[in-house]
Design a protein around this motif. Structure first.
Motif, PDB file in Angstrom:
ATOM      1  N   ASN A  74      58.725 -22.675  28.393  1.00  0.00           N
ATOM      2  CA  ASN A  74      58.358 -22.484  26.987  1.00  0.00           C
ATOM      3  C   ASN A  74      57.280 -23.462  26.549  1.00  0.00           C
ATOM      4  OD1 ASN A  74      60.322 -20.394  26.454  1.00  0.00           O
ATOM      5  ND2 ASN A  74      61.895 -21.982  26.516  1.00  0.00           N
ATOM      6  N   GLY A  75      57.430 -24.721  26.979  1.00  0.00           N
ATOM      7  CA  GLY A  75      56.446 -25.733  26.610  1.00  0.00           C
ATOM      8  C   GLY A  75      55.091 -25.469  27.242  1.00  0.00           C
ATOM      9  N   ILE A  76      55.087 -25.019  28.516  1.00  0.00           N
ATOM     10  CA  ILE A  76      53.839 -24.737  29.225  1.00  0.00           C
ATOM     11  C   ILE A  76      53.074 -23.605  28.545  1.00  0.00           C
ATOM     12  CG2 ILE A  76      52.884 -23.788  31.363  1.00  0.00           C
ATOM     13  CD1 ILE A  76      55.134 -25.287  32.854  1.00  0.00           C
ATOM     14  N   THR A  77      53.770 -22.500  28.264  1.00  0.00           N
ATOM     15  CA  THR A  77      53.088 -21.340  27.669  1.00  0.00           C
ATOM     16  C   THR A  77      52.624 -21.642  26.248  1.00  0.00           C
ATOM     17  OG1 THR A  77      55.259 -20.437  27.082  1.00  0.00           O
ATOM     18  CG2 THR A  77      54.232 -19.621  29.095  1.00  0.00           C
ATOM     19  N   ALA A  78      53.419 -22.402  25.506  1.00  0.00           N
ATOM     20  CA  ALA A  78      53.017 -22.753  24.136  1.00  0.00           C
ATOM     21  C   ALA A  78      51.752 -23.602  24.148  1.00  0.00           C
ATOM     22  CB  ALA A  78      54.151 -23.490  23.423  1.00  0.00           C
TER      23      ALA A  78
ATOM     24  N   ASP B 126      51.296 -18.337  20.152  1.00  0.00           N
ATOM     25  CA  ASP B 126      51.679 -16.962  20.496  1.00  0.00           C
ATOM     26  C   ASP B 126      51.146 -16.599  21.880  1.00  0.00           C
ATOM     27  OD1 ASP B 126      51.677 -14.025  20.647  1.00  0.00           O
ATOM     28  OD2 ASP B 126      52.302 -14.133  18.548  1.00  0.00           O
ATOM     29  N   LEU B 127      52.008 -16.000  22.697  1.00  0.00           N
ATOM     30  CA  LEU B 127      51.641 -15.588  24.045  1.00  0.00           C
ATOM     31  C   LEU B 127      50.470 -14.612  24.041  1.00  0.00           C
ATOM     32  CD1 LEU B 127      52.700 -16.047  26.980  1.00  0.00           C
ATOM     33  CD2 LEU B 127      54.038 -13.959  26.699  1.00  0.00           C
ATOM     34  N   GLY B 128      50.269 -13.917  22.955  1.00  0.00           N
ATOM     35  CA  GLY B 128      49.166 -12.959  22.839  1.00  0.00           C
ATOM     36  C   GLY B 128      47.806 -13.589  23.038  1.00  0.00           C
ATOM     37  N   HIS B 129      47.655 -14.867  22.676  1.00  0.00           N
ATOM     38  CA  HIS B 129      46.366 -15.550  22.882  1.00  0.00           C
ATOM     39  C   HIS B 129      46.041 -15.657  24.376  1.00  0.00           C
ATOM     40  CE1 HIS B 129      46.350 -16.367  18.666  1.00  0.00           C
ATOM     41  NE2 HIS B 129      47.340 -17.249  18.717  1.00  0.00           N
ATOM     42  N   ILE B 130      47.098 -15.858  25.186  1.00  0.00           N
ATOM     43  CA  ILE B 130      46.903 -15.937  26.638  1.00  0.00           C
ATOM     44  C   ILE B 130      46.510 -14.574  27.191  1.00  0.00           C
ATOM     45  CG2 ILE B 130      48.021 -16.427  28.848  1.00  0.00           C
ATOM     46  CD1 ILE B 130      49.851 -18.392  27.368  1.00  0.00           C
ATOM     47  N   LEU B 131      47.220 -13.539  26.782  1.00  0.00           N
ATOM     48  CA  LEU B 131      46.969 -12.204  27.312  1.00  0.00           C
ATOM     49  C   LEU B 131      45.604 -11.673  26.894  1.00  0.00           C
ATOM     50  CD1 LEU B 131      50.502 -10.630  26.748  1.00  0.00           C
ATOM     51  CD2 LEU B 131      49.591 -11.753  28.793  1.00  0.00           C
ATOM     52  N   ASP B 132      45.187 -11.987  25.683  1.00  0.00           N
ATOM     53  CA  ASP B 132      43.856 -11.566  25.233  1.00  0.00           C
ATOM     54  C   ASP B 132      42.762 -12.242  26.058  1.00  0.00           C
ATOM     55  OD1 ASP B 132      41.921 -10.389  23.244  1.00  0.00           O
ATOM     56  OD2 ASP B 132      41.546 -12.526  22.904  1.00  0.00           O
TER      57      ASP B 132
ATOM     58  N   ILE C 185      43.441 -22.948  36.245  1.00  0.00           N
ATOM     59  CA  ILE C 185      44.833 -22.865  35.817  1.00  0.00           C
ATOM     60  C   ILE C 185      45.723 -23.237  36.991  1.00  0.00           C
ATOM     61  CG2 ILE C 185      45.138 -20.418  36.428  1.00  0.00           C
ATOM     62  CD1 ILE C 185      46.697 -20.108  33.769  1.00  0.00           C
ATOM     63  N   ARG C 186      46.901 -23.755  36.715  1.00  0.00           N
ATOM     64  CA  ARG C 186      47.835 -24.168  37.758  1.00  0.00           C
ATOM     65  C   ARG C 186      48.780 -23.019  38.106  1.00  0.00           C
ATOM     66  NH1 ARG C 186      47.051 -29.130  38.915  1.00  0.00           N
ATOM     67  NH2 ARG C 186      48.671 -28.890  40.506  1.00  0.00           N
ATOM     68  N   PRO C 187      49.270 -22.984  39.363  1.00  0.00           N
ATOM     69  CA  PRO C 187      50.296 -21.993  39.715  1.00  0.00           C
ATOM     70  C   PRO C 187      51.516 -22.092  38.809  1.00  0.00           C
ATOM     71  CG  PRO C 187      49.455 -23.055  41.692  1.00  0.00           C
ATOM     72  CD  PRO C 187      48.864 -23.788  40.537  1.00  0.00           C
ATOM     73  N   LEU C 188      51.868 -23.310  38.402  1.00  0.00           N
ATOM     74  CA  LEU C 188      53.023 -23.492  37.523  1.00  0.00           C
ATOM     75  C   LEU C 188      52.802 -22.836  36.161  1.00  0.00           C
ATOM     76  CD1 LEU C 188      55.790 -24.667  36.931  1.00  0.00           C
ATOM     77  CD2 LEU C 188      54.719 -26.875  36.451  1.00  0.00           C
ATOM     78  N   GLN C 189      51.566 -22.902  35.664  1.00  0.00           N
ATOM     79  CA  GLN C 189      51.259 -22.248  34.389  1.00  0.00           C
ATOM     80  C   GLN C 189      51.349 -20.724  34.525  1.00  0.00           C
ATOM     81  OE1 GLN C 189      47.457 -24.482  34.033  1.00  0.00           O
ATOM     82  NE2 GLN C 189      48.056 -24.806  31.900  1.00  0.00           N
ATOM     83  N   LEU C 190      50.813 -20.189  35.624  1.00  0.00           N
ATOM     84  CA  LEU C 190      50.898 -18.745  35.858  1.00  0.00           C
ATOM     85  C   LEU C 190      52.343 -18.308  36.051  1.00  0.00           C
ATOM     86  CD1 LEU C 190      47.847 -18.193  38.231  1.00  0.00           C
ATOM     87  CD2 LEU C 190      48.130 -17.270  35.932  1.00  0.00           C
ATOM     88  N   PHE C 191      53.115 -19.127  36.731  1.00  0.00           N
ATOM     89  CA  PHE C 191      54.533 -18.851  36.909  1.00  0.00           C
ATOM     90  C   PHE C 191      55.237 -18.789  35.555  1.00  0.00           C
ATOM     91  CE2 PHE C 191      58.752 -20.880  37.088  1.00  0.00           C
ATOM     92  CZ  PHE C 191      59.434 -19.939  37.842  1.00  0.00           C
ATOM     93  N   ALA C 192      54.904 -19.738  34.678  1.00  0.00           N
ATOM     94  CA  ALA C 192      55.534 -19.775  33.356  1.00  0.00           C
ATOM     95  C   ALA C 192      55.198 -18.528  32.553  1.00  0.00           C
ATOM     96  CB  ALA C 192      55.083 -21.031  32.606  1.00  0.00           C
ATOM     97  N   VAL C 193      53.930 -18.116  32.568  1.00  0.00           N
ATOM     98  CA  VAL C 193      53.524 -16.908  31.840  1.00  0.00           C
ATOM     99  C   VAL C 193      54.232 -15.687  32.412  1.00  0.00           C
ATOM    100  CG1 VAL C 193      51.580 -15.402  31.281  1.00  0.00           C
ATOM    101  CG2 VAL C 193      51.287 -17.884  31.198  1.00  0.00           C
ATOM    102  N   THR C 194      54.289 -15.603  33.749  1.00  0.00           N
ATOM    103  CA  THR C 194      54.957 -14.478  34.409  1.00  0.00           C
ATOM    104  C   THR C 194      56.423 -14.410  34.000  1.00  0.00           C
ATOM    105  OG1 THR C 194      53.481 -14.648  36.324  1.00  0.00           O
ATOM    106  CG2 THR C 194      55.532 -13.456  36.645  1.00  0.00           C
TER     107      THR C 194
END
Length: 512
Positions: free
Chosen positions: A121-125, A174-180, A147-156
């Motif tokens: 939660n902290g990584i994605t935020a 918001d996770l939407g900023h990452i996906l956009d 980007i780090r594998p850990l960050q991609l893992f967190a988003v996944t």
């Protein structure tokens, strides 16, 4: 290893903070905190004043009890008894905060416990907020985003859990900023670590992640990840031009055609033949991929997955365990090939695999002979350094290649032969002046010596031809003499023939 913050059925994994001990730094005490979320844990260090600042902000922003934190001590603040007592009190304080915020910790607490570095939660935020502020600027600049594998893992994991995209109520996270951002990004770099990440026990190469959130990638670099754990890379086939996967893969197939393991027999699209071999799957090719770097992996063979990369021009397979040049006949556009520091021992028939190659790096292998290179007529640059070539005569195999300009033969046994350079250059005949050996420009003095060596060689060849001619004349004379002797013998002693009259005997004359 389990997910950093992935409980079963979407449940939050248990979170814990323990104060394990302390250490004296200059004039103040630093407390060592071990934070655990599920199976992942890491270490954070803070002095008491950091706790006090945290508490002040939480009291102001979240209205927590101001008496929850143990009070300051001025006298004897570094005494052993006080430090031990405070250590226990601070642990209770942190555990109370984690219980008060069971799902999403406030930003100030998240940063204090390094959730923004190690917890889903902290990584994605943190990533969402970064892209909220800088995402558009990064996309406009066309820069490579790391980007780090850990960050991609967190988003996944966040996407798999199907939770609200903004759990803490802060729109910037918001996770939407990452996906956009990811669906428009063109240049990506995913870089892990060879060992544990930071102060944690997290091994990034053991973390699965999904790259299908990236819809427009033209270039991607991946290093120190688990090749078999990477999902969604093939979703970039339609646009990807450059792919680099290093320190991550055990085979080419696991990256280029991960779905191959699901089928008994597969073929690339547009490449079906009329054979009776049953095909259970048609795999789309990497239509736009022209550069592939799979160096520094644990690849032992060039497998048939190369059929899926027909447009490849640059292929780097250096620093692997390849022992045989194979399957490259499918790469009609290949002009640059790096097979340095592998386990090659033979180049037999290599010209049938590398018809249009211009640059070939074979340094650091176990080659003794060069007989497979004599028909690579397009070759311009050739690196054969750090092999086991002993004989100058082996260079004759590349001496007649019409386009060859640069040759590296240093760190081979032949390179310690007296007059090594001129003897090698002499093998190129009239093109000696056009060849650069071992990155050293050929001097006029060397060319003069080459001319002398060529003249000596020519004289030897003439002498050899004359010697052969004399031998032939001698042999012909010997044969002629033998033939004449044979003819003489046949004239003096002729065998009787039934066609000739028989001589009359004396007894027959007397009878008459």
């Amino acid at each position: 290893m389990e997910a950093a913050a992935g409980g079963e059925d979407g449940e939050e994994p248990p979170r814990e903070a323990r104060v394990l001990g302390s250490e004296l730094v200059e004039t103040y005490t630093v407390y060592i905190i071990q934070v655990s979320v599920g199976n992942h844990q890491w270490t954070v260090k803070h002095r008491y004043s950091d706790f006090h600042d945290l508490h002040e902000k939480l009291v102001s922003e979240k209205k927590i009890d101001k008496n929850l934190l143990p009070p300051k001590k001025i006298i004897g603040k570094n005494s052993k008894s006080l430090v031990e007592k405070r250590q226990k009190e601070l642990e209770i304080y942190l555990q109370t905060l984690l219980l008060k915020f069971p799902v999403t910790a406030p930003k100030v607490l998240s940063h204090f416990l390094h959730f923004h570095l190690y917890e889903i939660n902290g990584i994605t935020a943190a990533l969402a907020e970064e892209l909220f502020h800088k995402g558009e600027q990064l996309l406009m600049a066309g820069e490579v985003f790391t980007i780090r594998p850990l960050q991609l893992f967190a988003v996944t994991q966040q996407l798999l859990q199907g939770k609200p995209t903004c759990a803490n109520g802060d729109a910037k996270t918001d996770l939407g900023h990452i996906l956009d951002f990811t669906c428009r990004l063109k240049y990506l770099k995913v870089t892990g670590t060879g060992g544990p990440f930071g102060t944690s026990n997290i091994q990034e190469h053991l973390l699965p992640f999904d790259l299908s959130i990236f819809k427009s990638l033209h270039q991607i670099e991946i290093s120190h990840c688990g090749g078999k754990l990477i999902k969604g890379l093939t979703s970039s086939k339609h646009a990807l031009a450059t792919l680099s996967v290093r320190f991550s893969a055990t085979s080419m197939k696991e990256i280029l055609v991960p779905e191959a393991s699901e089928f008994d027999q597969w073929e690339p699209e547009d490449a079906l033949d009329d054979s009776n071999c049953p095909v259970t799957a048609i795999i789309p090719t990497w239509r736009t991929l022209t550069t592939l770097d799979m160096s520094h992996n644990s690849i032992s063979e060039i497998d048939d997955s190369v059929k899926l990369i027909p447009k490849i021009e640059f292929l780097d397979l250096s620093h692997n365990g390849v022992s045989l040049v194979e399957n490259l006949q499918h790469l009609y556009n290949l002009v640059h090939l790096d097979l340095s520091y592998n386990k090659l021992t033979s180049l037999e028939g290599v010209h049938t695999k590398l018809g249009n190659i211009k640059t070939l790096n074979l340094a650091g292998n176990q080659l003794e002979r060069l007989c497979g290179l004599n028909k690579l007529y397009s070759l311009v640059n050739l690196d054969l350094s750090n092999n086991k070539i002993e004989q100058i005569d082996e260079v004759k195999n590349i001496g007649n290649l019409p386009c060859l300009e640069k040759v590296m033969l240093s760190s081979n046994p032949l390179s310690i032969i007296p007059d090594y350079r001129t003897k090698v250059l002499a093998q190129f005949g009239d093109r000696a002046s056009e060849v650069c050996l071992d990155n050293i420009v050929t001097t006029e003095k060397e060319l003069d010596t080459v001319e002398v060596l060529k003249a000596i060689q020519k004289a030897k060849e003439v002498k050899y031809k004359l010697s052969n001619s004399d031998k032939k004349i001698s042999e012909d004379s010997r044969l002629t003499a033998a033939s004449s002797k044979s003819n003489c013998s046949s004239l003096t002693v002729r065998p009787s023939s039934p066609s000739l009259p028989r001589p009359v005997s004396s007894s027959q004359g007397n009878h008459k």
